[in-house]
Motif scaffolding. Structure first.
Motif, mmCIF file in Angstrom:
data_model
loop_
_atom_site.group_PDB
_atom_site.id
_atom_site.type_symbol
_atom_site.label_atom_id
_atom_site.label_comp_id
_atom_site.label_asym_id
_atom_site.label_seq_id
_atom_site.Cartn_x
_atom_site.Cartn_y
_atom_site.Cartn_z
ATOM 1 N N THR A 31 51.964 77.810 78.332
ATOM 2 C CA THR A 31 50.932 77.625 77.343
ATOM 3 C C THR A 31 51.478 76.300 76.107
ATOM 4 O OG1 THR A 31 49.101 77.997 78.544
ATOM 5 C CG2 THR A 31 48.956 76.694 76.309
ATOM 6 N N LYS A 32 51.963 77.881 75.567
ATOM 7 C CA LYS A 32 53.504 77.506 74.252
ATOM 8 C C LYS A 32 54.214 76.819 74.869
ATOM 9 C CE LYS A 32 52.396 82.072 72.030
ATOM 10 N NZ LYS A 32 52.594 83.286 71.545
ATOM 11 N N VAL A 33 55.101 77.273 75.500
ATOM 12 C CA VAL A 33 56.801 76.039 75.723
ATOM 13 C C VAL A 33 55.537 74.582 75.792
ATOM 14 C CG1 VAL A 33 57.793 75.391 77.684
ATOM 15 C CG2 VAL A 33 57.652 77.666 77.196
ATOM 16 N N MET A 34 54.445 74.174 76.687
ATOM 17 C CA MET A 34 54.140 72.793 77.128
ATOM 18 C C MET A 34 53.682 72.686 75.498
ATOM 19 S SD MET A 34 51.921 73.292 80.114
ATOM 20 C CE MET A 34 50.529 71.475 79.743
ATOM 21 N N ARG A 35 52.856 73.070 74.963
ATOM 22 C CA ARG A 35 52.799 72.875 73.429
ATOM 23 C C ARG A 35 54.333 72.780 72.454
ATOM 24 N NH1 ARG A 35 50.108 77.645 71.004
ATOM 25 N NH2 ARG A 35 48.553 76.674 72.009
ATOM 26 N N MET A 36 55.413 72.983 72.192
ATOM 27 C CA MET A 36 56.492 72.985 71.678
ATOM 28 C C MET A 36 57.009 71.991 72.134
ATOM 29 S SD MET A 36 56.114 75.724 69.433
ATOM 30 C CE MET A 36 57.786 75.534 68.631
ATOM 31 N N LYS A 37 56.699 71.644 73.096
ATOM 32 C CA LYS A 37 57.824 70.296 73.622
ATOM 33 C C LYS A 37 57.411 69.536 72.971
ATOM 34 C CE LYS A 37 58.701 70.270 78.531
ATOM 35 N NZ LYS A 37 58.161 71.117 79.611
ATOM 36 N N ARG A 38 55.827 68.892 73.087
ATOM 37 C CA ARG A 38 55.349 68.062 72.612
ATOM 38 C C ARG A 38 55.854 68.110 71.023
ATOM 39 N NH1 ARG A 38 50.281 69.815 75.581
ATOM 40 N NH2 ARG A 38 49.307 71.060 73.676
ATOM 41 N N ARG A 39 56.090 69.104 69.808
ATOM 42 C CA ARG A 39 56.048 68.978 68.845
ATOM 43 C C ARG A 39 57.895 68.557 68.699
ATOM 44 N NH1 ARG A 39 53.263 74.710 65.951
ATOM 45 N NH2 ARG A 39 54.780 73.650 64.274
ATOM 46 N N LEU A 40 58.489 69.207 69.207
ATOM 47 C CA LEU A 40 59.710 68.342 69.824
ATOM 48 C C LEU A 40 60.257 67.489 69.960
ATOM 49 C CD1 LEU A 40 61.293 71.530 71.829
ATOM 50 C CD2 LEU A 40 61.804 71.040 69.439
ATOM 51 N N LYS A 41 59.043 66.765 70.697
ATOM 52 C CA LYS A 41 59.588 65.648 71.658
ATOM 53 C C LYS A 41 59.008 64.030 69.842
ATOM 54 C CE LYS A 41 57.877 62.019 74.170
ATOM 55 N NZ LYS A 41 57.155 61.859 75.429
ATOM 56 N N GLN A 42 58.402 64.895 69.400
ATOM 57 C CA GLN A 42 58.282 64.347 67.552
ATOM 58 C C GLN A 42 58.856 64.631 66.620
ATOM 59 O OE1 GLN A 42 54.396 65.918 66.211
ATOM 60 N NE2 GLN A 42 53.305 64.094 67.531
ATOM 61 N N SER A 43 59.767 66.023 66.590
ATOM 62 C CA SER A 43 60.657 65.898 65.371
ATOM 63 C C SER A 43 62.196 65.637 65.785
ATOM 64 C CB SER A 43 60.568 67.471 65.726
ATOM 65 O OG SER A 43 61.899 68.610 66.598
ATOM 66 N N ARG A 44 62.890 66.091 66.440
ATOM 67 C CA ARG A 44 64.003 65.530 67.286
ATOM 68 C C ARG A 44 64.045 63.996 66.547
ATOM 69 N NH1 ARG A 44 64.879 67.914 73.286
ATOM 70 N NH2 ARG A 44 65.732 70.153 72.112
ATOM 71 N N PRO A 45 62.618 62.773 66.992
ATOM 72 C CA PRO A 45 63.453 61.406 66.495
ATOM 73 C C PRO A 45 63.805 61.733 64.451
ATOM 74 C CG PRO A 45 61.968 61.419 67.820
ATOM 75 C CD PRO A 45 62.210 62.401 67.516
ATOM 76 N N ILE A 47 64.554 64.126 62.765
ATOM 77 C CA ILE A 47 65.659 64.326 62.157
ATOM 78 C C ILE A 47 66.751 63.522 62.406
ATOM 79 C CG2 ILE A 47 66.980 66.275 62.573
ATOM 80 C CD1 ILE A 47 64.444 67.257 60.670
ATOM 81 N N SER A 48 66.913 62.822 63.202
ATOM 82 C CA SER A 48 67.408 62.223 63.709
ATOM 83 C C SER A 48 67.593 60.916 62.442
ATOM 84 C CB SER A 48 67.877 61.329 64.630
ATOM 85 O OG SER A 48 68.680 60.636 65.517
ATOM 86 N N SER A 49 66.648 60.532 62.285
ATOM 87 C CA SER A 49 66.354 59.443 61.196
ATOM 88 C C SER A 49 66.911 59.609 60.365
ATOM 89 C CB SER A 49 65.274 59.241 61.436
ATOM 90 O OG SER A 49 64.977 58.352 62.832
ATOM 91 N N LEU A 50 66.064 60.890 59.807
ATOM 92 C CA LEU A 50 66.482 61.247 57.908
ATOM 93 C C LEU A 50 68.300 61.769 57.787
ATOM 94 C CD1 LEU A 50 65.478 62.557 55.475
ATOM 95 C CD2 LEU A 50 65.183 64.512 56.637
ATOM 96 N N GLU A 51 68.739 62.103 59.054
ATOM 97 C CA GLU A 51 70.467 62.202 58.503
ATOM 98 C C GLU A 51 70.648 60.741 59.322
ATOM 99 O OE1 GLU A 51 71.829 64.298 62.033
ATOM 100 O OE2 GLU A 51 70.819 66.485 61.322
ATOM 101 N N GLU A 52 70.511 60.081 59.328
ATOM 102 C CA GLU A 52 71.027 58.579 59.219
ATOM 103 C C GLU A 52 70.936 58.423 57.565
ATOM 104 O OE1 GLU A 52 69.223 56.342 62.078
ATOM 105 O OE2 GLU A 52 70.639 57.169 63.384
ATOM 106 N N ALA A 217 63.622 69.919 56.365
ATOM 107 C CA ALA A 217 63.264 69.526 57.686
ATOM 108 C C ALA A 217 63.964 70.225 58.558
ATOM 109 C CB ALA A 217 63.656 67.865 57.412
ATOM 110 N N LYS A 218 65.597 70.193 58.447
ATOM 111 C CA LYS A 218 66.562 71.533 59.439
ATOM 112 C C LYS A 218 66.250 72.415 59.909
ATOM 113 C CE LYS A 218 70.691 70.109 60.764
ATOM 114 N NZ LYS A 218 70.688 69.167 61.859
ATOM 115 N N VAL A 219 65.552 73.206 58.364
ATOM 116 C CA VAL A 219 65.173 74.296 59.021
ATOM 117 C C VAL A 219 63.917 74.733 59.721
ATOM 118 C CG1 VAL A 219 65.026 76.943 58.140
ATOM 119 C CG2 VAL A 219 66.794 75.533 57.376
ATOM 120 N N TYR A 220 62.910 73.576 59.795
ATOM 121 C CA TYR A 220 61.885 73.548 60.370
ATOM 122 C C TYR A 220 62.275 72.924 61.815
ATOM 123 C CZ TYR A 220 57.175 71.979 61.757
ATOM 124 O OH TYR A 220 55.882 71.792 62.536
#
Length: 281
Positions: A31-45, A47-52, A217-220
């Motif tokens: 259950t935790k993995v499923m929840r974290m995957k949803r959060r990663l799906k939001q955080s990765r783009p 972080i990428s935009s923030l780095e740019e 944001a990077k640490v998060y």
């Protein structure tokens, strides 16, 4: 024989209890993995935009402008290591891999920021006292926890405790694959990018606000990655433990049935023998 049967039955009961616990932990981790995957799906783009965005800002820094102190060296030759590990066990190779890599990086005398109780306890046993430790701070990942860690990292860098800070964490690739990652966090080493953005009110003020935000944001994002990996590895470990318990139960059940059958056969033989003795008498 009766004692052996009781011992087998007791062991079956113990293993059944363990199997129930590991099965429940497997379900929780899944259950935790499923929840974290949803959060990663939001955080990765994000972080990428923030780095740019940060790269665009750095591209506007002219040769005559003073560089932000978090983007240049501070004169120290010390290496700092921020490792993001677990607070709890039962997660297979996860904590050992992270601690081993962090230990390699500070083997020459580096400074340590220990994330997670398993990291703090490991290095204290080795006689290494962390500059900062974060036990049970991000077991449930939050922006506040990441901000607290990033602010400590920035403060220690500006104070010259280390001239380079390395981030060690586990990147989530898939439910069955996680990759140990070592990244430079400080000084910020993004490649400047030329762009036509307009900056108001002024570039130094914007960099002074944007770069600490980027580090938080990077640490998060790293906390989300490492916690998703921890839960995924724990799910695998609990699945293996449950499977092993079920295999043990099958073998013990066969042994229990066999022992009972032997006891019954012996009792029947004793009864028949007694009857024959009475009849012969």
């Amino acid at each position: 024989m009766a004692g052996r049967i009781r011992a087998i039955k007791s062991r079956i009961g113990n293993i059944e209890n363990i199997a129930q616990i590991t099965k429940a932990m497997h379900t929780i981790a899944m259950t935790k993995v499923m929840r974290m995957k949803r959060r990663l799906k939001q955080s990765r783009p994000f972080i990428s935009s923030l780095e740019e965005f940060i790269a665009d800002l750095l591209g506007q820094v002219g040769p005559e402008m003073e560089r932000d102190p978090l983007t240049v060296g501070n004169g120290s030759n010390e290496v700092g290591v921020l490792v993001l590990n677990a607070d709890r066990g039962l997660c297979g190779r996860y904590k050992a891999d992270l601690n081993r890599r962090a230990a390699e990086l500070i083997s020459g005398g580096g400074k340590l920021l220990a994330g997670g109780e398993k990291s703090r306890a490991f290095f204290v046993r080795q006689g290494i006292e962390p500059l900062r430790s974060y036990s049970y701070l991000y077991d449930t990942p939050s922006w506040d926890a990441a901000s607290a860690i990033a602010e400590d990292a920035i403060e220690l860098y500006l104070d010259g405790e280390y001239g380079r800070l390395v981030l060690v964490y586990m990147r989530f690739v898939s439910d069955l694959s996680q990759r140990l990652v070592v990244e430079d966090l400080l000084p910020v080493g993004l490649e400047p990018r030329t762009s036509d953005i307009l900056i108001e009110p002024d570039l130094p003020a914007l960099l002074a606000a944007a770069i600490p935000f980027y580090l938080r944001a990077k640490v998060y994002a790293a906390i989300l990655e490492t916690k998703a990996s921890e839960d995924a590895i724990r799910r695998q470990a609990m699945k293996s433990a449950t499977d092993n318990a079920e295999e043990l139960l099958k073998g013990l059940t066969r042994a229990y049935n066999k022992a009972r059958q032997q006891a019954i056969t012996r009792e029947i033989a004793d009864i028949i023998g007694g009857a024959e003795a009475l009849r012969g008498g």
